[in-house]
Design a protein around this motif. Structure first.
Motif, mmCIF file in Angstrom:
data_model
loop_
_atom_site.group_PDB
_atom_site.id
_atom_site.type_symbol
_atom_site.label_atom_id
_atom_site.label_comp_id
_atom_site.label_asym_id
_atom_site.label_seq_id
_atom_site.Cartn_x
_atom_site.Cartn_y
_atom_site.Cartn_z
ATOM 1 N N ALA A 547 0.828 -1.221 0.000
ATOM 2 C CA ALA A 547 0.000 0.000 0.000
ATOM 3 C C ALA A 547 0.855 1.261 0.000
ATOM 4 O O ALA A 547 1.997 1.255 0.450
ATOM 5 N N LYS A 555 1.906 8.253 -8.138
ATOM 6 C CA LYS A 555 3.078 9.100 -8.405
ATOM 7 C C LYS A 555 4.274 8.238 -8.798
ATOM 8 O O LYS A 555 5.387 8.724 -8.914
ATOM 9 N N GLY A 556 4.029 6.960 -8.845
ATOM 10 C CA GLY A 556 5.129 6.052 -9.219
ATOM 11 C C GLY A 556 5.772 5.349 -8.023
ATOM 12 O O GLY A 556 6.652 4.501 -8.206
ATOM 13 N N TYR A 557 5.327 5.673 -6.818
ATOM 14 C CA TYR A 557 5.950 5.048 -5.646
ATOM 15 C C TYR A 557 5.683 3.537 -5.594
ATOM 16 O O TYR A 557 6.549 2.746 -5.240
ATOM 17 N N PHE A 580 -1.706 -12.867 -3.097
ATOM 18 C CA PHE A 580 -3.160 -12.925 -3.282
ATOM 19 C C PHE A 580 -3.606 -11.473 -3.387
ATOM 20 O O PHE A 580 -3.603 -10.738 -2.402
ATOM 21 N N GLN A 592 2.881 -4.489 -12.844
ATOM 22 C CA GLN A 592 4.199 -4.795 -12.250
ATOM 23 C C GLN A 592 4.728 -6.153 -12.736
ATOM 24 O O GLN A 592 5.678 -6.692 -12.180
#
Ligand code: ACO
Length: 809
Positions: A547, A555-557, A580, A592
């Protein structure tokens, strides 16, 4: 190696060559001693432990060999012909004499000094008795170069003869004898010496050691600053230089090594023979083509010699430290670290540096090459060893032999060159232009809309505005206050962003000692994180919570967090991530690189990972050679360079064509090569890649192929790790096996298929064998005995195939 080394000669050795050599070769006692010294190291054990004085002797011997050759090339022609006559067949009709023998009264006179026999002097051989003239009548017309080539080969042969007398090791002796006979036959038939046979042709393994070592420098040290990177490059080159002058122990010496399995010992014997024939002997016999050890051998050889060799290298580093110029001492100090890194990669089965498809980026290779041109040659651990290098520059110092064959082509080209379809300077120009345009544009862009989020996040990280830390609780070690505060903060982030999860459950896992959290810290506060649990024995990591606080999302974090986790896992040998994912997060995980298609076998993770009813299991396979935190930037850079290259080409061609109308006119397709202008801009029809060597299947009959498969299968069946694969798995033994394995295969079935003539090609045979191993690894987890057996047997199978020339290089 009973019955001689595993090489066959282009032409069969002639009978009685030994007896003849007893005459001519025997006259060269003094020069033969030089050769024996030059070649002695392999007979005495390892030259890695040869003291400098002995290395000096070797170096002197090599020089003396060259000096002797030069002296012979400068002799008057009559004397040269006399020397040649000693190894030339008598031309008199019906005579079978293979070399003129000095008459009894002149036996101790040397044609290499003042003795010049008359053309009428009779051969001492009772069955010949013909004059010297009869042994050279066919040679008087040959050119000076050809004559010197033959004389060079004769000196090599005589040196080999002397080396053979001195060498104690039986395996080495046999190889020398074969090479002696090969040269003898070549002189007799005036042909170039070519070694053919089951030893195969170099290079023997891909990637070669040089390429893997270059990859290691990139893989391990690319993050260093340029000076440090250059030092590590020089360390690598020093290592390669040491290896290329290293004298391997003979197989008989290695036999006493209890750690060597039978398989390793037989592989070593083959490689030792190859090394003698292609690398070691040609260093002092330059009528044979010489190859560099590091360019023709790969991981298999290095694995078997590494331990002893690296010990020797470390010792040399210590003993020769003071002889090194001060600015080069860092090479010595960094050597143990480099050797340790190389050792670790040698042992890892999945190390990317030993993957032939692994290539450091072109920019790195070019930089290395540029540096290589700028800096001095690699440091040599032993000046004497370096001086003994059979490089052309060293040889020329003692007079380049006139007959010396052209320096061999590099057997394996630098990684980038394999790809090169554009000249290096063109690519370099494009790279320069891209980086210049970045600098000039920077000032003009007020709102960098096109800059990827990834780059912004990386820039923040570089400025240390954000930091990434892996934190976790511990019951055995003290946990600092900062870690506890961050864990508490992370627990809150997860609780807010995953409201469905009970808070107690989140706390329990975040503070559980088996779990860790990759924390994203901004202004000393956690603003995001990934809580995970590694299962090293199973080869995967479970992502438990992921999270980013609401205000910092998109923002790309999230992406950068995941990339850090991937790199962290790869560094620890983990190749799979499983999670999961909540329904809402499936899109994020897909971006990702996760997929719902789970490539891991269920038994690997079932019972380990926590299962959630309402969530979807997703899997991401990690590639060990990708640095994920750099990946986007690398791809972006490459695409910019490509665009620049296209633009450059566009400027050069400067011709706008009207475009194709044929499709509008109803043609469904046209051949690519018919597109106007395509060839002008450099397009070439794609060629099928040509295999380096023709494997057996194309060069032999089906019966021979089947016999080879039978012998491989037999060896594989008898291997110590073959027991799990001898027969089909039965449902009674493993009830759920056929739920997971749809295409079973085993060695018994392969035997039956072989008998029925199913294996018409090498590919079919290899595919079934590969199936056995992949099924095993799919069904069993990596820490099982079965899995290990599959890995070991697969390596053995490949070795056997390679031995028979049935494996692509
Ligand atoms: N669904 C689809 N796409 C998403 C989602 C989502 N829920 N969240 C982000 N993305 C996309 C972004 O739009 C972006 O795509 P783009 O690059 O094509 O524009 C990409 O994923 C990555 O965006 P980032 O900015 O790098 O990711 P962010 O910092 O927003 O973090 C995260 C993503 C962690 C999912 C964040 O949105 C979040 O905390 N969400 C709420 C908590 C949550 O759902 N966590 C996952 C639960 S499952 C689990 O923990 C195992």
């Amino acid at each position: 190696m009973s019955g001689g080394p595993a090489i066959t000669l282009k032409s069969q050795p002639i009978d009685g060559s030994n007896s003849n050599s007893g005459n001519a070769a025997g006259q060269q006692q003094q020069s033969g001693n030089n050769a024996a010294a030059a070649s002695s190291s392999s007979s005495q054990g390892s030259a890695g432990n040869v003291p400098p004085a002995q290395e000096g002797t070797r170096q002197n011997s090599l020089q003396r060999i060259q000096q002797r050759k030069q002296k012979v090339f400068n002799l008057p022609e009559a004397q040269k012909l006399a020397k040649l006559s000693m190894y030339s067949a008598c031309q008199a009709e019906g005579c079978r004499c293979t070399g003129w023998k000095t008459p009894q009264e002149n036996r101790h006179r040397d044609v290499e000094s003042s003795y010049c026999p008359e053309l009428s002097e009779e051969c001492r051989n009772a069955s010949c008795r013909h004059p010297l003239r009869s042994h050279i009548s066919h040679l008087t017309e040959i050119s000076r170069t050809s004559m010197d080539d033959l004389l060079g080969a004769i000196i090599d042969m005589e040196n080999l003869f002397m080396s053979m007398q001195r060498v104690e090791d039986e395996d080495t002796k046999k190889v020398y004898l074969y090479l002696f006979r090969l040269l003898r036959q070549c002189v007799l038939t005036r042909q170039q010496a070519v070694i053919r046979g089951p030893l195969g042709d170099p290079p023997f393994e891909s990637p070669c050691i040089t390429k893997a070592v270059l990859s290691l420098v990139f893989y391990k040290y690319n993050h260093l600053n340029p000076t440090e990177l250059q030092t590590m490059t020089e360390v690598a080159k020093t290592f390669l230089n040491f290896l290329n002058h290293y004298n391997f122990e003979s197989p008989s010496v290695r036999r006493s090594d209890a750690t060597l399995t039978h398989e390793d010992a037989s592989t070593y014997k083959i490689n030792y023979t190859r090394w003698l024939v292609f690398c070691h002997v040609p260093a002092f016999c330059n009528s044979l083509r010489q190859f560099e050890t590091s360019l023709v051998f790969g991981r298999t050889l290095l694995r078997t010699v590494f331990q002893y060799m690296s010990q020797q290298l470390k010792k040399k580093c210590i003993s020769e430290r003071d002889r090194f110029p001060e600015d080069k001492r860092s090479i010595i100090t960094q050597m143990p670290k480099f050797l340790e890194a190389l050792r670790a990669e040698l042992l890892k089965d999945d190390s990317p540096i030993w993957d032939s498809s692994y290539r450091p980026p072109n920019s790195f290779v070019m930089q290395q090459r540029k540096r290589h041109q700028e800096v001095a040659p690699p440091a040599t651990i032993s000046a004497a060893a370096a001086a003994s290098a059979p490089s052309s520059s060293k040889r020329s110092s003692v007079g380049e032999p006139v007959h010396k064959r052209a320096k061999k082509e590099p057997v394996e080209r630098a990684p980038s060159e394999n790809l090169d379809d554009l000249p290096t300077d063109v690519v370099l120009r494009a790279m320069k232009s891209v980086s210049e345009s970045k600098t000039t544009n920077k000032a003009e862009i007020l709102f960098p809309v096109n800059v990827s989020r990834d780059e912004n996040v990386k820039a923040e990280e570089q400025k240390r505005a954000i930091e990434f830390h892996v934190v976790g609780n511990s019951l055995t070690k003290p946990v600092d206050k900062q870690t506890i505060l961050w864990l508490l903060g992370l627990q809150l982030v997860f609780a807010h962003q995953l409201p469905e999860m009970p808070r107690e459950y989140i706390s329990q896992l975040v503070f559980d000692t088996k779990h860790k959290t990759l924390a994203l810290i901004k202004e000393n506060q956690p603003i995001g994180g990934i809580c995970f649990r590694p299962f090293p024995t199973q080869g995967f990591t479970e992502i438990v919570f992921c999270a980013v606080t609401m205000a910092e999302q998109v923002k790309g974090y999230g992406t950068h967090l995941m990339n850090h986790l991937k790199d962290y896992s790869i560094q620890r040998g983990i190749k799979h991530l499983l999670t999961f994912a909540d329904c809402d997060a499936i899109g994020y995980f897909k971006k990702q690189g996760f997929s719902k298609d789970i490539k891991l076998a269920r038994p690997v993770y079932a019972g380990y990972i926590k299962e959630y009813d309402s969530a979807t299991l997703m899997h991401c396979e990690l590639h060990p050679s990708i640095v994920n935190t750099q990946f986007i930037a690398v791809i972006r850079n490459q695409s910019e360079i490509l665009k620049e290259l296209i633009a450059q080409r566009h400027n050069e061609v400067q011709k706008v064509r009207p475009g194709l109308t044929c499709f509008k006119e109803g043609l469904p397709s046209i051949p690519v090569e018919s597109i106007p202008g395509l060839r002008e801009i450099g397009w070439k029809p794609q060629m099928r890649p040509v295999r380096a060597s023709r494997p057996l299947e194309e060069s032999t009959d089906p019966e021979k192929l089947a016999n080879s498969f039978q012998s491989v299968l037999q060896s594989v069946r008898q291997h110590a790790t073959a027991w799990p694969f001898l027969r089909p798995v039965t449902a009674a033994e493993v009830p759920d096996y056929y739920d997971h394995i749809k295409y079973p295969m085993d060695l018994k079935t392969m035997g039956e298929r072989l008998k029925k003539g199913y294996y018409q090609t090498r590919r079919l045979f290899m595919a079934d064998m590969a199936r056995i191993f992949s099924n095993c690894r799919f069904y069993n987890s990596p820490d099982t005995e079965y899995y290990r057996c599959a890995n070991s047997l697969e390596r053995y199978f490949q070795t056997k195939m390679r031995e028979l020339g049935l494996w692509d290089k």
